[in-house]
Design a protein around this motif. Sequence first.
Motif, mmCIF file in Angstrom:
data_model
loop_
_atom_site.group_PDB
_atom_site.id
_atom_site.type_symbol
_atom_site.label_atom_id
_atom_site.label_comp_id
_atom_site.label_asym_id
_atom_site.label_seq_id
_atom_site.Cartn_x
_atom_site.Cartn_y
_atom_site.Cartn_z
ATOM 1 N N CYS A 67 0.861 -1.053 -0.027
ATOM 2 C CA CYS A 67 0.075 0.056 0.091
ATOM 3 C C CYS A 67 0.765 1.338 -0.200
ATOM 4 C CB CYS A 67 -0.929 0.304 1.440
ATOM 5 S SG CYS A 67 -2.261 -1.499 0.517
ATOM 6 N N THR A 95 4.752 1.601 -8.442
ATOM 7 C CA THR A 95 3.904 1.006 -9.870
ATOM 8 C C THR A 95 2.469 0.376 -8.433
ATOM 9 O OG1 THR A 95 4.747 -0.619 -10.246
ATOM 10 C CG2 THR A 95 4.213 1.253 -11.845
ATOM 11 N N PHE A 96 1.329 -0.416 -8.323
ATOM 12 C CA PHE A 96 1.180 -1.499 -7.735
ATOM 13 C C PHE A 96 1.768 -3.077 -7.830
ATOM 14 C CE2 PHE A 96 -1.578 -5.279 -7.410
ATOM 15 C CZ PHE A 96 -1.873 -5.422 -5.637
ATOM 16 N N ASP A 97 2.354 -3.185 -9.313
ATOM 17 C CA ASP A 97 2.918 -4.330 -9.674
ATOM 18 C C ASP A 97 4.514 -4.276 -8.647
ATOM 19 O OD1 ASP A 97 3.228 -6.912 -11.456
ATOM 20 O OD2 ASP A 97 5.253 -6.312 -11.704
ATOM 21 N N ALA A 143 3.408 -4.780 -4.921
ATOM 22 C CA ALA A 143 3.172 -6.349 -4.240
ATOM 23 C C ALA A 143 4.548 -7.563 -5.484
ATOM 24 C CB ALA A 143 1.998 -6.906 -5.350
ATOM 25 N N SER A 154 -5.596 -0.073 -0.307
ATOM 26 C CA SER A 154 -5.939 -1.320 -1.375
ATOM 27 C C SER A 154 -7.036 -0.874 -1.940
ATOM 28 C CB SER A 154 -5.271 -2.279 -1.466
ATOM 29 O OG SER A 154 -3.636 -2.902 -1.470
ATOM 30 N N GLU A 157 -9.280 -3.704 -7.088
ATOM 31 C CA GLU A 157 -9.366 -4.306 -7.951
ATOM 32 C C GLU A 157 -7.638 -4.827 -7.763
ATOM 33 O OE1 GLU A 157 -7.740 -1.734 -11.898
ATOM 34 O OE2 GLU A 157 -9.262 -0.824 -10.676
ATOM 35 N N GLU A 158 -6.951 -3.534 -6.757
ATOM 36 C CA GLU A 158 -5.950 -4.130 -6.035
ATOM 37 C C GLU A 158 -5.583 -5.421 -4.905
ATOM 38 O OE1 GLU A 158 -3.839 0.128 -6.408
ATOM 39 O OE2 GLU A 158 -3.984 -0.198 -4.385
ATOM 40 N N CYS A 198 -3.719 -8.239 -6.880
ATOM 41 C CA CYS A 198 -2.944 -9.475 -5.903
ATOM 42 C C CYS A 198 -3.424 -10.793 -5.462
ATOM 43 C CB CYS A 198 -2.724 -8.732 -4.762
ATOM 44 S SG CYS A 198 -1.945 -9.461 -3.182
ATOM 45 N N ALA A 235 -8.837 4.128 -2.483
ATOM 46 C CA ALA A 235 -8.396 2.931 -1.694
ATOM 47 C C ALA A 235 -8.351 2.942 -0.877
ATOM 48 C CB ALA A 235 -6.426 3.864 -1.925
#
Length: 668
Positions: A171, A184-186, A189, A223, A226-227, A231, A539
């Motif tokens: 987060c 980035t989220f990628d 994670a 999060s 979608e995130e 994940c 979020a």
Amino acid sequence: MRLFDPIRVGPLELDNRIVMGSMHTGLESGGEAEFQRLAGYFQARAKGGAGLMVTGGFSPNSEGNLGAHAAELNEAALSRHRIVTDAVRAAGGKIFVQILHAGRYSKHKDLVAPSAVRAPINKFEPREMSEADILRTIDDFGHAAELAIQAGYHGVEIMGSEGYLLTQFLCQRTNRREDEWGGTFDNRARLAREVVARARKAIGDAGAIAFRISALDLVEGGSTAEEISACAAMVEAAGADMLTTGIGWHEARVPTIAQAVPPAAFTFATARLRKAVSIPVAASNRINTAELAEDVLAKGEADMVMLARPFLADAAFAAKARDGRGSEINVCIACNQACLDRIFSGKTTGCLVNPAVTREAELAPKPAKHARQIAVIGGGVAGLAAAATAAERGHAVTLFEAADKLGGQFNLAARIPGKAIFTRTISQMAGRIEQAGGTIRLSTRPTPTEIGANFEAAILATGVTPRTPDIEGIDHPSVARYDEILSGARTAGQRVAIIGAGGIGFDVALFLTEQNSRAHEDPAAFRSYWGIDAAITDAGGLAEPVEPRTQHQVTLLKRSDGRFGRSLGLTTGWVHQIELKRAGVEMLADVTYQRIDEVGLHVESEGESRLIEADTIILCAGQVSVLDLAEPLAASEIEVQVIGGAKLAGELDAERAIEDGTLAGLTV
Ligand code: NAP
Ligand code: SF4
């Protein structure tokens, strides 16, 4: 029942879908003696039919230790862990060890986190992890998973929820990094993915991997839906065999497991997650009865249910559900008083409704050597516990209750929003007495002579009566006792002054202000009261809370100075504080009560006289013991024990009452 359809989790076939969720007991950091106790605790729950159990958290390295109860999964601890796994396997059970790195929640000086951002609930500021720290931590998770299998566990649960390290990486709230572990989220994670992949590599198919995902963060900067789904899919691809779920970070200001939370209030989050993966997903939080658990599965909201506190309350939860004896389950009342409040104070867990938890061997009932005629006088929870325990040991027990129903003070408590389930505790204990052949006599006050003539021993559990403070005008018609208000014998006017701000003063204030709110029982009302966005568009899943409409204008008073709510539970007091604040309850400390008259309550506050205009003045000024029978019985020939509130009214709480009753029943 769907609960008892077998289910495959990676290499494991589970008999049923009831998971005993991870719960710290306070024994995890101990030596052999503590692990013997843990073994007894888990073995009882394996015998009690749990499909799978998960231990409390063990850190993969020293930085990740929680601190107060430092517990690591390392070579030195292997033989201790085997005491637990041997006991569970001997009972035919299955158990995972939870690998938990606390990150910025660690309560020690060497804590680490993705970024040097202190948690609002921790005084220690974390050090930002270097790339080398991160790579080493991934190795440590893998190593811990390997050790778990060597120790005899059937798998591991990797802790990725509740705001611990892996969630902190996920987060933006806590991850401010600009390297490949942040942004980035990628990238955010990546750690969760790598940890699962490394654990998989370490154990192959020798055990299963559960990933505990945060299905809803309830903090700003958490999060999005979608995130969370992304994940979930990533950890599945990395090798997770099932998803267990957590709701809310520890620092969230929305209750997630307290009595303010309606039953199964968060299964909407699990239901959505389930669509993102093909591995089984377990729902958690406030699932406390067999009916509710079955309902969650029937609605397709989860593949499995994960219950933690309910397994403290009743080791045989699953077996009773399986055998159609759901009404016999000793239900967790979500008080947190003897479990989480103790754990967060550095003590060993207990359970208010089940004193034997983690003391299974010590408090195992032994059949009475000589069955005797026992009178238990008083059908509150102390008397009920005594009568049930004594009857189960083979004594001929008669329980006398002066009122026309059982439960005493617990019955009144059941009227408070969020506490209706207390009636289940009463009926469950009454059921135990009847099943063991005991007799319950309501609306009966036996005389000392009758007791002396017909019984060989008496347990006096006559409880308490509300204290009437010595204030001028206390007999005024506007004055009511809390029991009169809660029982419905009297109703309160619009303006209310409450004398006494202990647990009951707070409860009565809540009772009055929340009377028409459905936030404690209806998940939708709960979400709008606390500001939860079920779609998790923003979020963290927070929304603007809807302000409650209250009927009564309440002033809560106490004579002592200092903060209100000090006697409330560590993990629940803040919830009540918020509720009363939002209901506009005025709180006045350090007052001297002067008199009561037709206009209200006159007090001295900060050196000045002040009038609290009130239509009703409710006395919540503690209690005094009821001991009418003690003296005459002491003069009789029979053995007499005095327990619960009758023994000690000050600071009486249900935990002590039930423990007292249980011990009396075990020793009589
Ligand atoms: P309590 O917590 O002892 O509070 C009694 C209150 O009465 C105190 O705040 C005290 O405040 C006041 N008081 C005492 N003597 C008084 C007098 N002579 N005149 C005026 N005020 C007086 O007791 P309780 O609220 O009755 O609760 C009973 C037990 O149940 C407690 O152990 C409590 O923890 C437990 N309980 C727990 C919960 C929970 O949510 N965990 C809920 C309800 C009850 P001052 O001395 O400051 O005036
Ligand atoms: Fe449930 Fe209270 Fe027992 Fe904790 S102490 S397990 S919350 S009944």
